[in-house]
Scaffold this motif. Sequence first.
Motif, PDB file in Angstrom:
ATOM      1  N   UNK A  83       0.822  -1.209   0.000  1.00  0.00           N
ATOM      2  CA  UNK A  83       0.000   0.000   0.000  1.00  0.00           C
ATOM      3  C   UNK A  83       0.863   1.269   0.000  1.00  0.00           C
ATOM      4  N   UNK A  84       2.080   1.197   0.542  1.00  0.00           N
ATOM      5  CA  UNK A  84       2.976   2.349   0.505  1.00  0.00           C
ATOM      6  C   UNK A  84       3.438   2.634  -0.922  1.00  0.00           C
ATOM      7  N   UNK A  85       3.725   1.571  -1.666  1.00  0.00           N
ATOM      8  CA  UNK A  85       4.147   1.743  -3.056  1.00  0.00           C
ATOM      9  C   UNK A  85       2.996   2.275  -3.893  1.00  0.00           C
ATOM     10  N   UNK A  86       1.815   1.682  -3.735  1.00  0.00           N
ATOM     11  CA  UNK A  86       0.658   2.087  -4.533  1.00  0.00           C
ATOM     12  C   UNK A  86       0.249   3.520  -4.237  1.00  0.00           C
ATOM     13  N   UNK A  87       0.414   3.952  -2.990  1.00  0.00           N
ATOM     14  CA  UNK A  87       0.071   5.334  -2.637  1.00  0.00           C
ATOM     15  C   UNK A  87       0.984   6.339  -3.329  1.00  0.00           C
ATOM     16  N   UNK A  88       2.208   5.918  -3.652  1.00  0.00           N
ATOM     17  CA  UNK A  88       3.166   6.822  -4.297  1.00  0.00           C
ATOM     18  C   UNK A  88       3.058   6.808  -5.816  1.00  0.00           C
ATOM     19  N   UNK A  89       2.339   5.855  -6.378  1.00  0.00           N
ATOM     20  CA  UNK A  89       2.263   5.731  -7.831  1.00  0.00           C
ATOM     21  C   UNK A  89       1.258   6.712  -8.433  1.00  0.00           C
ATOM     22  N   UNK A  90       1.667   7.342  -9.518  1.00  0.00           N
ATOM     23  CA  UNK A  90       0.714   8.165 -10.271  1.00  0.00           C
ATOM     24  C   UNK A  90      -0.107   7.236 -11.159  1.00  0.00           C
ATOM     25  N   UNK A  91      -1.289   7.668 -11.500  1.00  0.00           N
ATOM     26  CA  UNK A  91      -2.163   6.819 -12.318  1.00  0.00           C
ATOM     27  C   UNK A  91      -1.683   6.758 -13.764  1.00  0.00           C
ATOM     28  N   UNK A  92      -1.218   7.883 -14.302  1.00  0.00           N
ATOM     29  CA  UNK A  92      -0.688   7.946 -15.655  1.00  0.00           C
ATOM     30  C   UNK A  92       0.014   9.301 -15.832  1.00  0.00           C
ATOM     31  N   UNK A  93       0.842   9.433 -16.830  1.00  0.00           N
ATOM     32  CA  UNK A  93       1.307   8.398 -17.750  1.00  0.00           C
ATOM     33  C   UNK A  93       2.393   7.543 -17.115  1.00  0.00           C
ATOM     34  N   UNK A 196      15.653   5.026   0.988  1.00  0.00           N
ATOM     35  CA  UNK A 196      14.510   5.183   0.091  1.00  0.00           C
ATOM     36  C   UNK A 196      13.186   5.020   0.833  1.00  0.00           C
ATOM     37  N   UNK A 197      13.108   4.043   1.721  1.00  0.00           N
ATOM     38  CA  UNK A 197      11.842   3.753   2.405  1.00  0.00           C
ATOM     39  C   UNK A 197      11.308   4.939   3.203  1.00  0.00           C
ATOM     40  N   UNK A 198      12.113   5.636   4.033  1.00  0.00           N
ATOM     41  CA  UNK A 198      11.580   6.800   4.744  1.00  0.00           C
ATOM     42  C   UNK A 198      11.119   7.904   3.800  1.00  0.00           C
ATOM     43  N   UNK A 199      11.847   8.090   2.687  1.00  0.00           N
ATOM     44  CA  UNK A 199      11.414   9.097   1.718  1.00  0.00           C
ATOM     45  C   UNK A 199      10.071   8.716   1.124  1.00  0.00           C
ATOM     46  N   UNK A 200       9.897   7.428   0.817  1.00  0.00           N
ATOM     47  CA  UNK A 200       8.623   6.943   0.279  1.00  0.00           C
ATOM     48  C   UNK A 200       7.498   7.147   1.292  1.00  0.00           C
ATOM     49  N   UNK A 201       7.770   6.807   2.541  1.00  0.00           N
ATOM     50  CA  UNK A 201       6.747   6.917   3.583  1.00  0.00           C
ATOM     51  C   UNK A 201       6.362   8.360   3.879  1.00  0.00           C
ATOM     52  N   UNK A 202       7.291   9.286   3.642  1.00  0.00           N
ATOM     53  CA  UNK A 202       7.005  10.696   3.938  1.00  0.00           C
ATOM     54  C   UNK A 202       6.118  11.338   2.882  1.00  0.00           C
ATOM     55  N   UNK A 203       5.876  10.629   1.772  1.00  0.00           N
ATOM     56  CA  UNK A 203       4.962  11.127   0.747  1.00  0.00           C
ATOM     57  C   UNK A 203       5.580  12.070  -0.250  1.00  0.00           C
ATOM     58  N   UNK A 204       6.923  12.166  -0.292  1.00  0.00           N
ATOM     59  CA  UNK A 204       7.551  13.100  -1.225  1.00  0.00           C
ATOM     60  C   UNK A 204       7.952  12.440  -2.538  1.00  0.00           C
TER      61      UNK A 204
END
Length: 285
Positions: A83-93, A196-204
């Motif tokens: 869910x952390x990865x999916x939250x950071x993904x843009x829908x497109x492109x 990388x993980x803390x940066x991902x979790x911080x939402x940036x």
Amino acid sequence: MTDDLGGVDRLSYSQRSLVERALWIEHWIAQQERELAEGRIGAFDAGRWTQATNSLLRDDAARASAEYLAQFRSDVEQFIAQDQVQAAQRSKPLELPRQEGIIYTAFVDPGGGGKDEYTLAIGHREGDRLVVDLVHGRKGNPAAITADYAKTLKSYGIFRVAGDRYAGAWVPTEFSRHGITYEPAPGTRSELYASFAPALNSGVVELPACDVLERQLVALERRTTRGGRDIIDHAPGAHDDRANAVAGVVAQLAKKRSDQVFGVLDYGYSHWHPMGWASRGMVQH
């Protein structure tokens, strides 16, 4: 095993010998179990199999117990949740085109020619956000892939690329043939993931909706060595080529941000904070 001991360059002759012995024992055990699985019971030596597995249990109890005694490991855990990865993904492109006025950064994980992919990730900053514009992964002739990646880099105005410091000497040479300077990145693969993980979790961080990248990030494992050191890597038999390229480009982008705020005196990165990388040996301007 070499990672657990600090990397192949740091191994003594005795350590290399022990690693080779452990690998030989595992190979022999696999052969014995294959004989048993194929019904050749007479070829299976239960006494020697027990001695071999006991030897590995003394060396690495958690790993050997999971491999040969079907016990769950207590020293391995999932590193990044889906869910952390999916939250950071843009829908497109899936890939963002080049924009004028943007400075882009790239990271490569050289490979190809085997089971591993030769991967490239490109990203840029938008304020405090770290945007991964694209991630490519290819197998095949490394020289041909390097030539194609050089064209992609130039199309984004990039003439310097960072990559794995343990890559072969051919990598800088091959990139230089196409007008690209290859620079070994500071830090190990495990250290890239740890930041990388803390940066991902911080939402940036913004990631492309790449299914392969998602699977590789979610499959990363944190293993604790006998000395208590954490190693973050893919599971045995799995791959993390795209994940490594993305973690590398995020590290490069975060470093650029910290350079704007701090005077960096060394590359001793330790952890993430909202202003960028917190590092040993940094003086605030």
